[in-house]
Design a protein around this motif. Structure first.
Motif, PDB file in Angstrom:
ATOM      1  N   ALA A   1     120.714 -33.271   2.978  1.00  0.00           N
ATOM      2  CA  ALA A   1     120.942 -34.716   3.008  1.00  0.00           C
ATOM      3  C   ALA A   1     121.366 -35.173   4.407  1.00  0.00           C
ATOM      4  O   ALA A   1     120.950 -36.242   4.874  1.00  0.00           O
ATOM      5  CB  ALA A   1     122.005 -35.098   1.973  1.00  0.00           C
ATOM      6  N   VAL A   2     122.184 -34.355   5.066  1.00  0.00           N
ATOM      7  CA  VAL A   2     122.602 -34.687   6.434  1.00  0.00           C
ATOM      8  C   VAL A   2     121.394 -34.713   7.369  1.00  0.00           C
ATOM      9  O   VAL A   2     121.212 -35.645   8.161  1.00  0.00           O
ATOM     10  CB  VAL A   2     123.652 -33.665   6.933  1.00  0.00           C
ATOM     11  CG1 VAL A   2     123.920 -33.867   8.430  1.00  0.00           C
ATOM     12  CG2 VAL A   2     124.935 -33.790   6.138  1.00  0.00           C
ATOM     13  N   TYR A   3     120.544 -33.684   7.255  1.00  0.00           N
ATOM     14  CA  TYR A   3     119.364 -33.627   8.112  1.00  0.00           C
ATOM     15  C   TYR A   3     118.330 -34.682   7.729  1.00  0.00           C
ATOM     16  O   TYR A   3     117.592 -35.173   8.588  1.00  0.00           O
ATOM     17  CB  TYR A   3     118.753 -32.228   8.072  1.00  0.00           C
ATOM     18  CG  TYR A   3     119.464 -31.244   8.968  1.00  0.00           C
ATOM     19  CD1 TYR A   3     119.417 -31.381  10.353  1.00  0.00           C
ATOM     20  CD2 TYR A   3     120.196 -30.189   8.432  1.00  0.00           C
ATOM     21  CE1 TYR A   3     120.067 -30.495  11.188  1.00  0.00           C
ATOM     22  CE2 TYR A   3     120.851 -29.292   9.264  1.00  0.00           C
ATOM     23  CZ  TYR A   3     120.798 -29.449  10.634  1.00  0.00           C
ATOM     24  OH  TYR A   3     121.462 -28.569  11.453  1.00  0.00           O
ATOM     25  N   ASP A   4     118.269 -35.054   6.447  1.00  0.00           N
ATOM     26  CA  ASP A   4     117.384 -36.146   6.048  1.00  0.00           C
ATOM     27  C   ASP A   4     117.735 -37.412   6.823  1.00  0.00           C
ATOM     28  O   ASP A   4     116.854 -38.095   7.361  1.00  0.00           O
ATOM     29  CB  ASP A   4     117.523 -36.428   4.541  1.00  0.00           C
ATOM     30  CG  ASP A   4     116.787 -35.419   3.679  1.00  0.00           C
ATOM     31  OD1 ASP A   4     115.943 -34.669   4.207  1.00  0.00           O
ATOM     32  OD2 ASP A   4     117.070 -35.381   2.465  1.00  0.00           O
TER      33      ASP A   4
ATOM     34  N   ARG B   1     115.979 -40.526  13.724  1.00  0.00           N
ATOM     35  CA  ARG B   1     115.263 -40.184  14.951  1.00  0.00           C
ATOM     36  C   ARG B   1     113.821 -40.676  14.911  1.00  0.00           C
ATOM     37  O   ARG B   1     113.257 -41.044  15.943  1.00  0.00           O
ATOM     38  CB  ARG B   1     115.287 -38.668  15.173  1.00  0.00           C
ATOM     39  CG  ARG B   1     114.572 -38.275  16.455  1.00  0.00           C
ATOM     40  CD  ARG B   1     114.735 -36.823  16.829  1.00  0.00           C
ATOM     41  NE  ARG B   1     113.978 -36.528  18.036  1.00  0.00           N
ATOM     42  CZ  ARG B   1     113.929 -35.347  18.631  1.00  0.00           C
ATOM     43  NH1 ARG B   1     114.595 -34.333  18.117  1.00  0.00           N
ATOM     44  NH2 ARG B   1     113.225 -35.167  19.730  1.00  0.00           N
ATOM     45  N   ALA B   2     113.225 -40.702  13.724  1.00  0.00           N
ATOM     46  CA  ALA B   2     111.830 -41.144  13.605  1.00  0.00           C
ATOM     47  C   ALA B   2     111.669 -42.624  13.929  1.00  0.00           C
ATOM     48  O   ALA B   2     110.552 -43.080  14.222  1.00  0.00           O
ATOM     49  CB  ALA B   2     111.316 -40.855  12.202  1.00  0.00           C
TER      50      ALA B   2
ATOM     51  N   SER C   1     115.434 -29.908   4.616  1.00  0.00           N
ATOM     52  CA  SER C   1     115.292 -31.360   4.690  1.00  0.00           C
ATOM     53  C   SER C   1     113.909 -31.798   4.249  1.00  0.00           C
ATOM     54  O   SER C   1     112.915 -31.532   4.924  1.00  0.00           O
ATOM     55  CB  SER C   1     115.553 -31.847   6.119  1.00  0.00           C
ATOM     56  OG  SER C   1     115.175 -33.205   6.267  1.00  0.00           O
ATOM     57  N   SER C   2     113.842 -32.515   3.129  1.00  0.00           N
ATOM     58  CA  SER C   2     112.550 -33.009   2.653  1.00  0.00           C
ATOM     59  C   SER C   2     111.987 -34.073   3.587  1.00  0.00           C
ATOM     60  O   SER C   2     110.770 -34.196   3.744  1.00  0.00           O
ATOM     61  CB  SER C   2     112.700 -33.568   1.237  1.00  0.00           C
ATOM     62  OG  SER C   2     113.676 -34.595   1.187  1.00  0.00           O
ATOM     63  N   THR C   3     112.856 -34.828   4.232  1.00  0.00           N
ATOM     64  CA  THR C   3     112.400 -35.828   5.202  1.00  0.00           C
ATOM     65  C   THR C   3     111.725 -35.162   6.384  1.00  0.00           C
ATOM     66  O   THR C   3     110.648 -35.582   6.836  1.00  0.00           O
ATOM     67  CB  THR C   3     113.579 -36.682   5.688  1.00  0.00           C
ATOM     68  OG1 THR C   3     114.145 -37.390   4.588  1.00  0.00           O
ATOM     69  CG2 THR C   3     113.133 -37.685   6.745  1.00  0.00           C
ATOM     70  N   ALA C   4     112.333 -34.101   6.900  1.00  0.00           N
ATOM     71  CA  ALA C   4     111.740 -33.363   8.014  1.00  0.00           C
ATOM     72  C   ALA C   4     110.396 -32.773   7.619  1.00  0.00           C
ATOM     73  O   ALA C   4     109.438 -32.809   8.406  1.00  0.00           O
ATOM     74  CB  ALA C   4     112.686 -32.257   8.478  1.00  0.00           C
ATOM     75  N   LEU C   5     110.299 -32.264   6.411  1.00  0.00           N
ATOM     76  CA  LEU C   5     109.050 -31.645   5.961  1.00  0.00           C
ATOM     77  C   LEU C   5     107.931 -32.678   5.865  1.00  0.00           C
ATOM     78  O   LEU C   5     106.781 -32.395   6.216  1.00  0.00           O
ATOM     79  CB  LEU C   5     109.268 -30.975   4.602  1.00  0.00           C
ATOM     80  CG  LEU C   5     110.221 -29.773   4.607  1.00  0.00           C
ATOM     81  CD1 LEU C   5     110.521 -29.330   3.177  1.00  0.00           C
ATOM     82  CD2 LEU C   5     109.651 -28.616   5.409  1.00  0.00           C
TER      83      LEU C   5
END
Length: 217
Positions: free
Chosen positions: A15-18, A24-25, A100-104
């Motif tokens: 969640a933190v990395y999401d 950043r995006a 991170s699902s967002t990173a993926l």
């Protein structure tokens, strides 16, 4: 391959990395700061949230020594820049694993930019200690700036060994020179090295344990 069940701590970390990757995006500021700090050493196309520079990319290519069409695994892949760049350079296929699902999602969207067909770029939820990948799945593996933050490093190293293919002469896991948080896989054995920080070379560091992992199979 089913995604592994993340622990509560891994879910919290994800969640933190999401949030970080989503923020950043939305801006080019972070990439610009990396570029200013690293200068000509910064591979802007990779856009990694790590210490990755041109020298590290070259070292990983040299250590991996992979053949076209083989499978590279990038554990702790983030938005996929390192793994995608290496896969293109090596004419390999890449599987990225991250909490991170967002990173993926961002990583999968970048595959076309690197010229990789859909079947050669796969990104899935998982952790260093539980990738969800089959045994002997990978021909090569990289882990940049993630292993150093792992609490159970022995479990992570055992998981890395498990997913590597077992074939005569390799592969072995070894640290990448110049980056304490990066590890790559090479085809030749790594020598047992004493820890210069301890008298008599006792109690090896995690990076040395990684270098001495036996061949799978």
């Amino acid at each position: 391959m089913a995604d592994p069940q993340l622990t509560v701590v891994e879910q919290q970390l994800g969640a933190v990395y999401d949030a970080m990757h989503a923020a950043r995006a939305r801006t080019t500021i972070v990439g610009g700061l990396y570029g200013q700090a690293m200068g000509d050493l910064y591979p802007a196309e990779v856009a990694a949230s790590s210490s990755t520079d041109w020298a590290l990319l070259g070292t990983m290519v040299a250590n991996l020594r992979m053949q076209p069409g083989q499978r590279l695994v990038d554990v702790g892949c983030g938005t996929g820049g390192v793994g995608l760049w290496l896969a293109r350079a090596l004419a390999a296929c890449v599987t990225g694993v991250d909490v991170s699902s967002t990173a993926l999602g961002l990583a999968a969207a970048r595959a076309r930019h690197f010229g990789l067909p859909a079947e050669c770029a796969d990104f899935r939820l998982g952790s260093l200690g539980s990738t969800g990948l089959p045994a002997r799945y990978a021909d090569g593996l990289v882990c940049v700036d993630a292993l150093g933050h792992e609490k159970d490093r022995r479990k992570a190293l055992e998981e890395i060994r498990r997913v590597l293919t077992g074939r005569p002469g390799g592969p072995h896991v070894r640290p990448v020179p110049g980056s304490a948080g990066a590890a790559a896989v090479e085809r030749t054995g790594a020598a047992n090295r004493p820890d210069p920080g301890r008298r008599g070379g006792a109690a090896p560091r995690t990076r040395d344990v990684a270098a001495r992992l036996p061949v799978v199979g």
